[in-house]
Design an enzyme around this catalytic site. Structure first.
Site, short mmCIF file in Angstrom:
data_model
loop_
_atom_site.label_atom_id
_atom_site.label_comp_id
_atom_site.label_asym_id
_atom_site.label_seq_id
_atom_site.Cartn_x
_atom_site.Cartn_y
_atom_site.Cartn_z
N GLU A 1 16.85 -5.68 -30.93
CA GLU A 1 16.12 -6.85 -30.42
C GLU A 1 16.48 -7.07 -28.97
OE1 GLU A 1 16.83 -10.61 -32.50
OE2 GLU A 1 16.80 -9.56 -34.42
N GLU B 1 6.17 -17.82 -33.11
CA GLU B 1 6.30 -18.15 -34.54
C GLU B 1 6.62 -19.63 -34.71
OE1 GLU B 1 8.70 -14.93 -36.69
OE2 GLU B 1 8.87 -14.32 -34.59
N LYS C 1 9.80 -21.25 -36.79
CA LYS C 1 11.19 -21.14 -36.37
C LYS C 1 11.60 -22.48 -35.77
CE LYS C 1 12.92 -17.35 -35.20
NZ LYS C 1 13.47 -16.18 -34.50
N GLU D 1 12.98 -20.88 -29.51
CA GLU D 1 12.86 -20.05 -30.72
C GLU D 1 11.42 -19.72 -31.08
OE1 GLU D 1 15.14 -18.52 -32.83
OE2 GLU D 1 16.33 -18.86 -31.03
#
Ligand SMILES: *[C@@H]1O[C@H](CO)[C@@H](O)[C@H](O)[C@H]1NC(C)=O
Ligand SMILES: *[C@@H]1O[C@H](CO)[C@@H](O)[C@H](O)[C@H]1NC(C)=O
Length: 370
Positions: free
Chosen positions: A263, A315, A318, A323
């Site tokens: 990541e 997203e 999250k 985030e």
């Protein structure tokens, strides 16, 4: 529309060359993590089409999601499949438990999907689940050995805080808790020729200390060395972080183990002017450039390091703040920084083309003309 049209033309040109090259396999070094913590994301088949459209040939899946695995069949997108952290304790209890996990989540797809890695847990070392990792790795390896599936590597994913020290890079060392769990894991990786996966986020270092960490150093844009460590010069924080892991592994007696960056990324929103589409686009473009140039790091020049961008989409399930804003794409499939995404698509196809071309040269009778 015009740039996308151009990308499509280039991609089909590349496909032609690939067909022409026949057995020459493209090997892209860049993947993208397919995070699914959003309630407004496109369907799995649409997501796979988006990967293909942008030339992204590798995916990390954080769990064996059935819809995603079904949609991946025949896509030629290679995957890293994570075992969920919450499953580790049960799986560590017996070979049977891991057999059953494998039979459900991998076996049915073996003919249609290339599994490159199975990652046993994400960021669980150091931590209370850390002790489950090695037993699960051993059980999985037994299955792979029994089935002669030598192309699938077993590994685990470490966070930055597995390191007690990371500055300067040569001082890199694991925390004592991580060390005790990692000694068996690193011997496993060394014996199997598997890399360790590491999550590497210059963004967090910069955002938590913007006065001491220069933005250009965090974004791969510094024009001169920012950190000198013995005889080594560091132009970017990413290399410094990776080399801190290499130093830590060397101290653990496993300097032979490679790494995959499982990541990395930069959020485009959620933290004031530290997180803009421009900064996120710059980081991800330079990350792709750095990885695909195969320069390795100052400590390990030329080391093969593949990298996964976190993440495909913003997203909304999250935690709030940065985030929710790591995505290359909005949930409606629009790119967050379109020019960079088009550039990434081009560089990925050119990399594939060049690899094929080099492959052709290597087997050509005109080899001596180089
Ligand atoms: C995909 O996996 C296959 C089998 O391991 C490998 O030969 C190929 O180079 C990989 N392609 C990419 C883009 O990683
Ligand atoms: C953010 O704003 C502050 C205050 O105006 C400024 O000092 C800083 O350089 C800005 N940072 C970025 C990354 O633009």
């Amino acid at each position: 529309m015009a740039p996308l049209h151009w990308v499509a033309i280039v991609l089909s040109f590349v496909a032609t060359i690939q067909n022409y090259a026949g057995h020459m396999e493209a090997s892209a070094d860049i993947g993208v993590c397919y995070g699914m913590l959003g309630n407004d994301l496109p369907s799995a088949p649409e997501v796979i089409s988006l990967y293909k459209q942008y030339g992204i040939e590798k995916m990390r899946l954080f769990e064996p999601n059935t819809a995603a695995l079904q949609a991946l069949k025949g896509s030629n997108i290679n995957i890293t499949l994570d075992i969920r952290n919450q499953d580790l304790a049960d799986l560590a209890a017996s070979q049977d438990a891991v057999n059953s996990w494998f039979n459900t989540n991998v076996e049915p797809y073996l003919n249609d999907i290339n599994f490159n890695f199975i990652a046993v847990g994400n960021e669980v070392i150091p931590g209370s689940l850390g002790g489950y990792v090695l037993p699960v790795m051993n059980y999985l390896q037994k299955i792979l050995d029994d089935k002669n599936l030598h192309g699938i590597k077993v590994t685990t994913v470490l966070p930055g805080n597995a390191l007690q020290s990371s500055y300067p890079p040569s001082s890199g060392a694991f925390t004592s808790e991580a060390s005790s769990v990692l000694s068996g894991i690193l011997s496993f990786l060394s014996a199997k020729g598997s890399p360790l996966m590491i999550n590497v986020y210059p963004y967090f270092a910069y955002a938590s200390d913007p006065t001491d960490v220069r933005l250009d150093y965090a974004q791969f844009t510094a024009k001169s060395a920012v950190v000198r460590d013995g005889s080594l010069s560091y132009y970017n924080l990413f290399d410094a972080m990776v080399d801190a892991f290499f130093a830590a592994m060397e101290k653990a007696g496993r300097g032979d183990v490679g790494v995959v960056v499982s990541e990395s990324g930069w959020p485009s929103d959620g933290n004031g002017n530290f997180t803009t589409p421009k900064l996120a686009g710059t980081y991800n473009r330079n990350f792709v450039k750095h990885i695909t140039s195969k320069v390795g790091t100052p400590k390990k020049p030329g080391a093969y390091i593949e990298g996964y961008i976190f993440a495909m989409f913003n997203e909304n399930q999250k935690p709030s703040g940065v985030e929710q804003h790591w995505g290359l794409f909005y949930p409606n499939k629009q790119p967050v920084y379109p020019k960079v995404l088009h550039w990434i698509a081009l560089i990925l196809s050119f990399t594939a083309t060049i690899h094929n071309y080099i492959g052709l040269i290597e087997v050509s009778p005109f080899n001596g003309m180089q």
